[in-house]
Design a protein around this motif. Structure first.
Motif, PDB file in Angstrom:
ATOM      1  N   UNK A 134     -43.687  40.091  -9.899  1.00  0.00           N
ATOM      2  CA  UNK A 134     -43.932  40.445 -11.291  1.00  0.00           C
ATOM      3  C   UNK A 134     -45.380  40.928 -11.439  1.00  0.00           C
ATOM      4  N   UNK A 135     -45.610  41.854 -12.312  1.00  0.00           N
ATOM      5  CA  UNK A 135     -46.947  42.410 -12.611  1.00  0.00           C
ATOM      6  C   UNK A 135     -47.504  43.279 -11.486  1.00  0.00           C
ATOM      7  N   UNK A 136     -46.720  43.541 -10.424  1.00  0.00           N
ATOM      8  CA  UNK A 136     -47.228  44.444  -9.384  1.00  0.00           C
ATOM      9  C   UNK A 136     -46.397  45.724  -9.431  1.00  0.00           C
ATOM     10  N   UNK A 137     -46.987  46.816  -9.946  1.00  0.00           N
ATOM     11  CA  UNK A 137     -46.208  48.052 -10.056  1.00  0.00           C
ATOM     12  C   UNK A 137     -45.993  48.694  -8.691  1.00  0.00           C
ATOM     13  N   UNK A 138     -44.880  49.405  -8.540  1.00  0.00           N
ATOM     14  CA  UNK A 138     -44.681  50.225  -7.340  1.00  0.00           C
ATOM     15  C   UNK A 138     -45.564  51.447  -7.521  1.00  0.00           C
ATOM     16  N   UNK A 139     -46.689  51.456  -6.880  1.00  0.00           N
ATOM     17  CA  UNK A 139     -47.615  52.566  -7.087  1.00  0.00           C
ATOM     18  C   UNK A 139     -48.364  52.803  -5.802  1.00  0.00           C
ATOM     19  N   UNK A 140     -48.536  54.089  -5.502  1.00  0.00           N
ATOM     20  CA  UNK A 140     -49.208  54.425  -4.251  1.00  0.00           C
ATOM     21  C   UNK A 140     -50.658  53.941  -4.255  1.00  0.00           C
ATOM     22  N   UNK A 141     -51.325  54.083  -5.412  1.00  0.00           N
ATOM     23  CA  UNK A 141     -52.730  53.670  -5.485  1.00  0.00           C
ATOM     24  C   UNK A 141     -52.851  52.154  -5.300  1.00  0.00           C
ATOM     25  N   UNK A 142     -52.009  51.410  -6.025  1.00  0.00           N
ATOM     26  CA  UNK A 142     -52.062  49.942  -5.917  1.00  0.00           C
ATOM     27  C   UNK A 142     -51.768  49.522  -4.477  1.00  0.00           C
ATOM     28  N   UNK A 143     -50.763  50.178  -3.885  1.00  0.00           N
ATOM     29  CA  UNK A 143     -50.391  49.854  -2.516  1.00  0.00           C
ATOM     30  C   UNK A 143     -51.547  50.141  -1.550  1.00  0.00           C
TER      31      UNK A 143
END
Ligand code: HEM
Ligand code: HEM
Length: 400
Positions: A134-143
Protein backbone atom coordinates in the motif's frame (compact mmCIF):
# COMPACT_ATOMS: atom_id res chain seq x y z
CA UNK A 1 22.79 -19.65 29.82
CA UNK A 2 19.90 -17.26 30.66
CA UNK A 3 17.58 -16.23 27.83
CA UNK A 4 17.68 -12.54 28.68
CA UNK A 5 20.67 -10.21 28.60
CA UNK A 6 22.30 -9.03 31.78
CA UNK A 7 24.03 -5.64 31.94
CA UNK A 8 27.34 -7.45 31.34
CA UNK A 9 26.52 -10.44 29.07
CA UNK A 10 24.38 -11.44 26.06
CA UNK A 11 21.51 -13.85 26.78
CA UNK A 12 20.44 -16.82 24.66
CA UNK A 13 17.72 -14.97 22.72
CA UNK A 14 20.08 -12.17 21.66
CA UNK A 15 22.63 -14.78 20.56
CA UNK A 16 20.09 -16.77 18.53
CA UNK A 17 18.90 -13.55 16.88
CA UNK A 18 22.50 -12.50 16.15
CA UNK A 19 23.57 -15.76 14.53
CA UNK A 20 20.28 -16.33 12.69
CA UNK A 21 20.54 -12.85 11.15
CA UNK A 22 24.23 -13.42 10.39
CA UNK A 23 23.45 -16.68 8.57
CA UNK A 24 20.61 -15.11 6.58
CA UNK A 25 22.56 -11.98 5.64
CA UNK A 26 25.66 -13.93 4.66
CA UNK A 27 23.43 -16.07 2.40
CA UNK A 28 21.51 -13.16 0.94
CA UNK A 29 24.51 -11.11 -0.18
CA UNK A 30 25.97 -13.79 -2.50
CA UNK A 31 22.44 -14.73 -3.64
CA UNK A 32 21.76 -11.11 -4.66
CA UNK A 33 25.06 -10.85 -6.52
CA UNK A 34 24.61 -14.23 -8.24
CA UNK A 35 21.02 -13.38 -9.22
CA UNK A 36 22.23 -10.13 -10.80
CA UNK A 37 25.03 -11.87 -12.69
CA UNK A 38 23.07 -14.85 -14.03
CA UNK A 39 22.37 -14.63 -17.77
CA UNK A 40 18.85 -14.67 -19.16
CA UNK A 41 19.41 -15.44 -22.82
CA UNK A 42 17.18 -18.52 -22.96
CA UNK A 43 13.89 -19.54 -21.38
CA UNK A 44 15.61 -21.93 -18.95
CA UNK A 45 18.26 -19.37 -17.99
CA UNK A 46 15.56 -16.77 -17.31
CA UNK A 47 13.55 -19.26 -15.23
CA UNK A 48 16.65 -20.05 -13.12
CA UNK A 49 17.53 -16.37 -12.69
CA UNK A 50 13.96 -15.64 -11.62
CA UNK A 51 14.04 -18.51 -9.14
CA UNK A 52 17.25 -17.27 -7.56
CA UNK A 53 15.73 -13.78 -7.33
CA UNK A 54 12.57 -15.22 -5.76
CA UNK A 55 14.65 -17.04 -3.12
CA UNK A 56 16.59 -13.80 -2.52
CA UNK A 57 13.43 -11.73 -2.13
CA UNK A 58 11.58 -14.27 0.01
CA UNK A 59 14.49 -14.74 2.42
CA UNK A 60 15.06 -10.97 2.34
CA UNK A 61 11.49 -10.27 3.49
CA UNK A 62 12.00 -12.88 6.21
CA UNK A 63 15.13 -11.01 7.37
CA UNK A 64 13.11 -7.82 7.59
CA UNK A 65 10.69 -9.36 10.08
CA UNK A 66 13.44 -11.17 11.99
CA UNK A 67 15.28 -7.81 12.19
CA UNK A 68 12.21 -6.03 13.56
CA UNK A 69 11.74 -8.76 16.17
CA UNK A 70 15.44 -8.60 17.03
CA UNK A 71 15.36 -4.84 17.50
CA UNK A 72 12.17 -4.97 19.57
CA UNK A 73 13.83 -7.61 21.76
CA UNK A 74 17.04 -5.56 22.07
CA UNK A 75 15.00 -2.52 23.14
CA UNK A 76 13.54 -4.44 26.07
CA UNK A 77 16.95 -5.66 27.17
CA UNK A 78 19.94 -4.15 28.93
CA UNK A 79 22.81 -3.74 26.45
CA UNK A 80 25.91 -5.55 27.71
CA UNK A 81 28.73 -3.09 28.22
CA UNK A 82 31.81 -3.11 26.02
CA UNK A 83 34.77 -5.22 27.12
CA UNK A 84 37.41 -2.62 26.26
CA UNK A 85 35.84 0.83 26.21
CA UNK A 86 39.17 2.27 27.39
CA UNK A 87 40.45 1.86 23.79
CA UNK A 88 38.54 4.90 22.59
CA UNK A 89 39.02 4.56 18.81
CA UNK A 90 38.10 0.87 18.82
CA UNK A 91 35.06 1.45 21.03
CA UNK A 92 33.92 4.23 18.67
CA UNK A 93 34.42 2.07 15.57
CA UNK A 94 32.69 -0.96 17.11
CA UNK A 95 29.68 1.11 18.14
CA UNK A 96 29.55 2.87 14.76
CA UNK A 97 29.59 -0.48 12.97
CA UNK A 98 26.90 -1.97 15.27
CA UNK A 99 24.63 0.97 14.43
CA UNK A 100 25.30 0.59 10.70
CA UNK A 101 24.45 -3.11 10.98
CA UNK A 102 21.25 -2.51 12.95
CA UNK A 103 20.12 0.13 10.44
CA UNK A 104 21.08 -2.16 7.55
CA UNK A 105 19.14 -5.21 8.67
CA UNK A 106 15.97 -3.12 8.48
CA UNK A 107 16.64 -0.71 5.62
CA UNK A 108 18.43 -3.06 3.18
CA UNK A 109 15.52 -5.53 2.97
CA UNK A 110 12.96 -2.71 3.16
CA UNK A 111 14.55 -0.88 0.21
CA UNK A 112 14.62 -4.14 -1.80
CA UNK A 113 10.97 -4.72 -0.99
CA UNK A 114 9.94 -1.15 -1.90
CA UNK A 115 11.90 -1.46 -5.18
CA UNK A 116 10.08 -4.73 -5.91
CA UNK A 117 6.65 -3.27 -5.05
CA UNK A 118 7.16 -0.25 -7.34
CA UNK A 119 8.15 -2.46 -10.29
CA UNK A 120 5.96 -4.60 -12.49
CA UNK A 121 7.09 -8.02 -13.42
CA UNK A 122 9.99 -10.36 -12.94
CA UNK A 123 10.51 -12.64 -9.96
CA UNK A 124 7.74 -12.83 -7.34
CA UNK A 125 8.14 -13.07 -3.58
CA UNK A 126 6.99 -16.59 -2.69
CA UNK A 127 4.16 -15.84 -0.30
CA UNK A 128 0.38 -15.42 -0.44
CA UNK A 129 0.20 -11.70 0.43
CA UNK A 130 0.60 -10.22 -3.04
CA UNK A 131 3.50 -8.40 -4.65
CA UNK A 132 2.46 -4.80 -4.05
CA UNK A 133 2.61 -2.59 -0.99
CA UNK A 134 0.00 0.00 0.00
CA UNK A 135 1.16 3.58 -0.71
CA UNK A 136 3.87 2.39 -3.14
CA UNK A 137 2.91 3.36 -6.69
CA UNK A 138 4.04 1.31 -9.69
CA UNK A 139 6.33 3.95 -11.07
CA UNK A 140 9.61 3.84 -12.87
CA UNK A 141 11.01 6.79 -10.90
CA UNK A 142 10.01 5.33 -7.52
CA UNK A 143 11.40 1.97 -8.56
CA UNK A 144 14.73 3.56 -9.63
CA UNK A 145 15.07 5.47 -6.35
CA UNK A 146 14.46 2.40 -4.17
CA UNK A 147 16.63 0.30 -6.48
CA UNK A 148 19.46 2.80 -5.91
CA UNK A 149 18.79 2.70 -2.15
CA UNK A 150 19.06 -1.09 -2.23
CA UNK A 151 22.33 -0.92 -4.20
CA UNK A 152 23.99 1.78 -2.06
CA UNK A 153 22.75 0.45 1.30
CA UNK A 154 23.86 -3.05 0.37
CA UNK A 155 27.36 -1.64 -0.07
CA UNK A 156 27.19 0.11 3.32
CA UNK A 157 26.13 -3.24 4.81
CA UNK A 158 28.94 -5.15 3.10
CA UNK A 159 31.54 -2.55 4.15
CA UNK A 160 30.43 -2.51 7.79
CA UNK A 161 30.17 -6.30 7.86
CA UNK A 162 33.76 -6.66 6.69
CA UNK A 163 34.90 -4.30 9.49
CA UNK A 164 32.67 -6.16 11.98
CA UNK A 165 34.00 -9.62 11.09
CA UNK A 166 37.63 -8.41 10.94
CA UNK A 167 37.11 -6.82 14.38
CA UNK A 168 35.73 -10.07 15.82
CA UNK A 169 38.69 -12.03 14.36
CA UNK A 170 41.18 -9.46 15.68
CA UNK A 171 39.74 -9.75 19.20
CA UNK A 172 39.83 -13.52 19.05
CA UNK A 173 43.19 -14.10 17.35
CA UNK A 174 45.34 -11.07 18.11
CA UNK A 175 43.95 -9.71 21.40
CA UNK A 176 42.93 -13.23 22.49
CA UNK A 177 40.08 -11.70 24.50
CA UNK A 178 36.50 -12.90 25.14
CA UNK A 179 34.66 -10.66 22.62
CA UNK A 180 33.77 -13.47 20.19
CA UNK A 181 33.30 -16.07 22.93
CA UNK A 182 30.70 -13.96 24.74
CA UNK A 183 28.56 -13.75 21.60
CA UNK A 184 28.88 -17.54 21.14
CA UNK A 185 26.65 -20.00 22.98
CA UNK A 186 27.33 -21.08 26.55
CA UNK A 187 28.06 -19.00 29.58
CA UNK A 188 30.96 -16.60 29.47
CA UNK A 189 32.78 -15.22 32.46
CA UNK A 190 33.74 -12.05 30.59
CA UNK A 191 31.90 -9.14 32.16
CA UNK A 192 31.50 -6.16 29.84
CA UNK A 193 31.12 -3.00 31.86
CA UNK A 194 32.41 -0.28 29.52
CA UNK A 195 29.89 2.20 28.10
CA UNK A 196 29.04 2.49 24.39
CA UNK A 197 30.24 5.89 23.14
CA UNK A 198 27.30 8.03 21.92
CA UNK A 199 29.52 9.49 19.20
CA UNK A 200 29.52 6.04 17.51
CA UNK A 201 25.71 6.07 17.34
CA UNK A 202 25.63 9.63 15.98
CA UNK A 203 28.29 8.78 13.37
CA UNK A 204 26.36 5.65 12.32
CA UNK A 205 23.14 7.62 11.77
CA UNK A 206 25.09 10.33 9.91
CA UNK A 207 26.71 7.78 7.55
CA UNK A 208 23.27 6.35 6.84
CA UNK A 209 21.76 9.78 6.19
CA UNK A 210 24.53 10.57 3.68
CA UNK A 211 24.11 7.16 2.01
CA UNK A 212 20.35 7.75 1.63
CA UNK A 213 20.85 11.19 0.10
CA UNK A 214 23.50 9.88 -2.33
CA UNK A 215 21.27 6.95 -3.32
CA UNK A 216 18.24 9.18 -3.85
CA UNK A 217 20.22 11.52 -6.11
CA UNK A 218 21.62 8.55 -8.05
CA UNK A 219 18.16 7.00 -8.35
CA UNK A 220 16.55 10.23 -9.55
CA UNK A 221 19.25 11.01 -12.09
CA UNK A 222 19.13 7.52 -13.56
CA UNK A 223 15.39 7.09 -13.29
CA UNK A 224 13.74 9.53 -15.66
CA UNK A 225 10.57 8.05 -17.02
CA UNK A 226 11.01 6.91 -20.62
CA UNK A 227 9.51 9.30 -23.09
CA UNK A 228 10.67 7.22 -25.98
CA UNK A 229 13.76 5.69 -27.47
CA UNK A 230 15.72 7.07 -30.37
CA UNK A 231 13.10 6.45 -33.05
CA UNK A 232 11.32 9.58 -34.23
CA UNK A 233 7.98 9.40 -36.02
CA UNK A 234 6.75 12.12 -38.30
CA UNK A 235 3.04 12.83 -38.14
CA UNK A 236 1.31 12.76 -41.54
CA UNK A 237 -1.77 14.94 -42.21
CA UNK A 238 -4.86 13.24 -40.84
CA UNK A 239 -8.59 14.11 -41.07
CA UNK A 240 -8.81 13.30 -37.33
CA UNK A 241 -6.03 14.50 -35.04
CA UNK A 242 -5.14 12.49 -31.98
CA UNK A 243 -5.25 14.73 -28.89
CA UNK A 244 -4.40 12.19 -26.25
CA UNK A 245 -4.40 8.48 -25.72
CA UNK A 246 -2.45 5.38 -25.01
CA UNK A 247 -1.46 2.12 -26.63
CA UNK A 248 -0.77 -0.38 -23.87
CA UNK A 249 0.25 -4.00 -23.75
CA UNK A 250 -0.03 -6.60 -21.00
CA UNK A 251 1.71 -9.96 -20.82
CA UNK A 252 2.01 -12.70 -18.25
CA UNK A 253 5.50 -13.14 -16.94
CA UNK A 254 6.21 -15.91 -14.44
CA UNK A 255 2.43 -16.05 -14.09
CA UNK A 256 1.94 -12.48 -12.99
CA UNK A 257 0.86 -9.64 -15.22
CA UNK A 258 3.29 -7.02 -16.51
CA UNK A 259 1.81 -4.07 -18.34
CA UNK A 260 3.24 -1.09 -20.11
CA UNK A 261 2.80 1.48 -22.84
CA UNK A 262 4.35 2.84 -25.99
CA UNK A 263 5.48 6.42 -25.40
CA UNK A 264 5.60 7.37 -29.08
CA UNK A 265 3.12 6.62 -31.81
CA UNK A 266 1.16 8.50 -34.46
CA UNK A 267 -2.01 7.81 -36.38
CA UNK A 268 -3.64 8.88 -39.60
CA UNK A 269 -7.39 8.42 -39.12
CA UNK A 270 -10.11 8.80 -41.73
CA UNK A 271 -13.59 8.30 -40.34
CA UNK A 272 -17.09 9.14 -41.49
CA UNK A 273 -20.13 8.55 -39.30
CA UNK A 274 -22.22 7.08 -42.15
CA UNK A 275 -20.48 4.11 -43.74
CA UNK A 276 -19.72 4.19 -47.45
CA UNK A 277 -19.82 0.73 -49.05
CA UNK A 278 -19.69 -0.86 -45.61
CA UNK A 279 -16.65 1.08 -44.38
CA UNK A 280 -16.35 4.03 -42.01
CA UNK A 281 -12.81 4.72 -43.09
CA UNK A 282 -9.25 3.71 -42.34
CA UNK A 283 -6.60 4.03 -39.69
CA UNK A 284 -2.84 3.81 -40.09
CA UNK A 285 -1.00 3.66 -36.82
CA UNK A 286 2.81 3.81 -36.54
CA UNK A 287 4.44 2.86 -33.26
CA UNK A 288 8.07 3.46 -32.22
CA UNK A 289 8.91 0.05 -30.75
CA UNK A 290 11.79 1.40 -28.64
CA UNK A 291 9.41 3.80 -26.86
CA UNK A 292 7.92 0.91 -24.89
CA UNK A 293 8.07 0.87 -21.10
CA UNK A 294 7.28 -2.56 -19.67
CA UNK A 295 7.98 -2.78 -15.94
CA UNK A 296 11.41 -4.13 -15.13
CA UNK A 297 11.67 -5.98 -18.45
CA UNK A 298 11.61 -3.08 -20.91
CA UNK A 299 15.03 -3.72 -22.39
CA UNK A 300 14.34 -7.44 -22.85
CA UNK A 301 10.94 -6.71 -24.45
CA UNK A 302 12.37 -4.42 -27.12
CA UNK A 303 15.61 -6.40 -27.44
CA UNK A 304 16.67 -8.93 -30.08
CA UNK A 305 14.83 -11.88 -28.47
CA UNK A 306 11.46 -10.14 -28.48
CA UNK A 307 10.33 -7.09 -30.47
CA UNK A 308 13.70 -6.40 -32.12
CA UNK A 309 13.45 -2.61 -31.99
CA UNK A 310 16.81 -2.19 -33.65
CA UNK A 311 16.06 -4.30 -36.72
CA UNK A 312 12.36 -3.29 -36.87
CA UNK A 313 12.04 0.12 -35.20
CA UNK A 314 8.49 0.91 -36.32
CA UNK A 315 5.44 -1.31 -35.97
CA UNK A 316 2.43 -0.45 -38.13
CA UNK A 317 -1.24 -1.30 -37.96
CA UNK A 318 -3.25 -0.50 -41.07
CA UNK A 319 -6.95 -1.25 -40.86
CA UNK A 320 -10.38 -0.66 -42.35
CA UNK A 321 -12.86 0.63 -39.81
CA UNK A 322 -16.11 -1.30 -40.28
CA UNK A 323 -19.36 -1.52 -38.34
CA UNK A 324 -19.78 -4.43 -35.91
CA UNK A 325 -22.69 -5.65 -33.79
CA UNK A 326 -24.47 -3.58 -31.15
CA UNK A 327 -23.17 -0.22 -32.34
CA UNK A 328 -19.54 -1.23 -31.92
CA UNK A 329 -16.81 -1.18 -34.58
CA UNK A 330 -14.05 -3.39 -35.88
CA UNK A 331 -10.61 -2.38 -37.11
CA UNK A 332 -9.81 -5.08 -39.67
CA UNK A 333 -6.28 -5.02 -40.97
CA UNK A 334 -2.70 -6.07 -40.66
CA UNK A 335 -0.18 -5.57 -37.91
CA UNK A 336 3.49 -5.50 -38.89
CA UNK A 337 5.76 -6.07 -35.95
CA UNK A 338 9.22 -7.55 -35.51
CA UNK A 339 9.44 -8.41 -39.20
CA UNK A 340 6.16 -10.35 -39.38
CA UNK A 341 2.84 -9.16 -40.82
CA UNK A 342 -0.27 -10.74 -39.35
CA UNK A 343 -4.01 -10.13 -39.92
CA UNK A 344 -5.60 -8.58 -36.83
CA UNK A 345 -9.20 -7.65 -36.01
CA UNK A 346 -9.65 -5.31 -33.09
CA UNK A 347 -13.14 -4.51 -31.78
CA UNK A 348 -13.58 -1.00 -30.40
CA UNK A 349 -16.26 1.26 -29.01
CA UNK A 350 -16.56 4.79 -30.24
CA UNK A 351 -18.40 7.84 -29.00
CA UNK A 352 -18.48 11.04 -31.00
CA UNK A 353 -19.61 14.30 -29.46
CA UNK A 354 -19.46 17.19 -31.85
CA UNK A 355 -15.96 17.17 -33.28
CA UNK A 356 -14.42 14.96 -30.59
CA UNK A 357 -14.24 11.19 -30.85
CA UNK A 358 -13.21 8.78 -28.13
CA UNK A 359 -12.29 5.18 -29.06
CA UNK A 360 -11.54 2.35 -26.67
CA UNK A 361 -10.56 -1.10 -27.89
CA UNK A 362 -8.77 -4.26 -26.96
CA UNK A 363 -7.40 -7.25 -28.82
CA UNK A 364 -5.64 -10.43 -27.73
CA UNK A 365 -2.59 -11.39 -29.80
CA UNK A 366 -0.31 -14.40 -29.67
CA UNK A 367 3.40 -13.51 -29.69
CA UNK A 368 4.23 -16.75 -31.53
CA UNK A 369 2.40 -15.44 -34.62
CA UNK A 370 5.14 -12.79 -34.83
CA UNK A 371 7.97 -15.22 -33.96
CA UNK A 372 8.52 -13.12 -30.84
CA UNK A 373 10.37 -14.75 -27.95
CA UNK A 374 11.10 -18.00 -29.80
CA UNK A 375 13.80 -18.79 -27.25
CA UNK A 376 11.08 -18.78 -24.59
CA UNK A 377 8.81 -21.62 -25.70
CA UNK A 378 7.38 -22.12 -22.23
CA UNK A 379 4.29 -20.17 -21.16
CA UNK A 380 5.32 -20.24 -17.50
CA UNK A 381 8.28 -17.93 -18.23
CA UNK A 382 6.70 -15.52 -20.70
CA UNK A 383 3.04 -16.03 -21.63
CA UNK A 384 2.07 -16.42 -25.29
CA UNK A 385 -0.93 -14.09 -25.07
CA UNK A 386 -0.44 -10.33 -25.30
CA UNK A 387 -3.37 -8.01 -24.66
CA UNK A 388 -3.22 -4.75 -26.57
CA UNK A 389 -5.41 -1.92 -25.31
CA UNK A 390 -6.05 1.39 -27.01
CA UNK A 391 -7.71 4.46 -25.61
CA UNK A 392 -7.65 7.40 -28.00
CA UNK A 393 -9.29 10.82 -28.11
CA UNK A 394 -9.19 12.57 -31.50
CA UNK A 395 -10.73 15.73 -32.90
CA UNK A 396 -11.88 16.49 -36.41
CA UNK A 397 -9.10 18.38 -38.16
CA UNK A 398 -10.47 21.68 -39.51
CA UNK A 399 -10.32 21.75 -43.31
CA UNK A 400 -7.74 24.17 -44.58
C1 HEM B 1 30.68 -14.30 10.80
C2 HEM B 1 30.01 -13.23 11.06
C3 HEM B 1 29.93 -12.50 12.37
C4 HEM B 1 30.71 -12.51 13.49
C5 HEM B 1 31.96 -13.33 13.71
C6 HEM B 1 30.13 -11.61 14.46
C7 HEM B 1 30.60 -11.37 15.75
C8 HEM B 1 30.03 -10.54 16.66
C9 HEM B 1 30.47 -10.36 18.02
C10 HEM B 1 31.65 -11.04 18.61
C11 HEM B 1 29.66 -9.44 18.61
C12 HEM B 1 29.74 -8.95 20.03
C13 HEM B 1 30.49 -7.67 20.11
C14 HEM B 1 30.64 -7.24 21.53
O1 HEM B 1 30.53 -8.06 22.43
O2 HEM B 1 30.91 -6.06 21.75
C15 HEM B 1 28.69 -9.03 17.65
C16 HEM B 1 27.73 -8.10 17.89
C17 HEM B 1 26.85 -7.65 16.92
N1 HEM B 1 26.74 -8.16 15.63
FE1 HEM B 1 27.89 -9.59 14.80
N2 HEM B 1 29.01 -11.03 13.90
C18 HEM B 1 28.86 -11.55 12.63
C19 HEM B 1 27.88 -11.22 11.74
C20 HEM B 1 26.95 -10.25 11.94
C21 HEM B 1 25.96 -9.85 10.99
C22 HEM B 1 25.77 -10.46 9.59
C23 HEM B 1 25.25 -8.86 11.54
C24 HEM B 1 24.10 -8.09 10.95
C25 HEM B 1 24.06 -7.63 9.77
C26 HEM B 1 25.77 -8.60 12.85
C27 HEM B 1 25.31 -7.64 13.71
C28 HEM B 1 25.77 -7.44 15.00
C29 HEM B 1 25.25 -6.41 15.88
C30 HEM B 1 24.16 -5.40 15.54
C31 HEM B 1 25.94 -6.56 17.09
C32 HEM B 1 25.75 -5.70 18.33
C33 HEM B 1 24.84 -6.37 19.27
C34 HEM B 1 24.53 -5.46 20.44
O3 HEM B 1 25.46 -5.19 21.22
O4 HEM B 1 23.38 -5.03 20.54
N3 HEM B 1 26.82 -9.48 13.07
N4 HEM B 1 28.92 -9.71 16.46
C1 HEM C 1 18.89 -8.28 4.17
C2 HEM C 1 18.33 -8.52 3.06
C3 HEM C 1 18.94 -8.31 1.71
C4 HEM C 1 20.27 -8.26 1.34
C5 HEM C 1 21.51 -8.40 2.21
C6 HEM C 1 20.28 -8.05 -0.10
C7 HEM C 1 21.43 -7.95 -0.86
C8 HEM C 1 21.45 -7.75 -2.23
C9 HEM C 1 22.64 -7.70 -3.04
C10 HEM C 1 24.07 -7.85 -2.53
C11 HEM C 1 22.26 -7.48 -4.31
C12 HEM C 1 23.15 -7.33 -5.54
C13 HEM C 1 23.44 -5.88 -5.74
C14 HEM C 1 24.33 -5.62 -6.91
O1 HEM C 1 25.03 -6.53 -7.38
O2 HEM C 1 24.30 -4.47 -7.35
C15 HEM C 1 20.82 -7.38 -4.33
C16 HEM C 1 20.05 -7.14 -5.45
C17 HEM C 1 18.67 -7.14 -5.46
N1 HEM C 1 17.84 -7.39 -4.39
FE1 HEM C 1 18.42 -7.67 -2.48
N2 HEM C 1 18.98 -7.97 -0.56
C18 HEM C 1 18.14 -8.13 0.52
C19 HEM C 1 16.77 -8.13 0.51
C20 HEM C 1 15.99 -7.98 -0.64
C21 HEM C 1 14.54 -7.98 -0.66
C22 HEM C 1 13.64 -8.15 0.56
C23 HEM C 1 14.17 -7.78 -1.95
C24 HEM C 1 12.79 -7.69 -2.56
C25 HEM C 1 11.68 -8.09 -2.02
C26 HEM C 1 15.37 -7.67 -2.74
C27 HEM C 1 15.40 -7.45 -4.09
C28 HEM C 1 16.54 -7.28 -4.83
C29 HEM C 1 16.52 -6.95 -6.24
C30 HEM C 1 15.29 -6.77 -7.13
C31 HEM C 1 17.86 -6.85 -6.62
C32 HEM C 1 18.36 -6.48 -8.01
C33 HEM C 1 18.56 -5.00 -8.00
C34 HEM C 1 18.47 -4.36 -9.35
O3 HEM C 1 18.45 -5.04 -10.36
O4 HEM C 1 18.39 -3.11 -9.35
N3 HEM C 1 16.47 -7.79 -1.91
N4 HEM C 1 20.36 -7.56 -3.04
Amino acid sequence: MPAANSPTAYGGVAKIFHWATALLILTLIPLGIIAEELPYDTGEALALKAQVFSVHKTLGVLVFFVALARILWALTQPRPGLLHSDKKAEAFLATLVHWLLYLSIVLVPLSGWLHHAATDGFAPIWWPFGQSLPFVPKSETVSHVFGAWHGVLTNVLIGSLILHILGAIKHHVIDKDATLRRMWFGASDAAGTGHHPKSGAVAGIAVYAVALVVATVLGLSGGDAREGGGTQLTAAPSPWTVQEGSIGIAVQQLNSEVSGQFGQWSAVIEFVETPVEGSHGRAEVSIAVDSLTLGSVTSQAIGPDFMQAEAHPVATFTADLVPAEAGAYLAVGELSLAGATVPVEMPFDLTIEGDTAHAVGQVALDRRDFNIGEKYPDEGTVGFGVTVTIDVTATRTPES
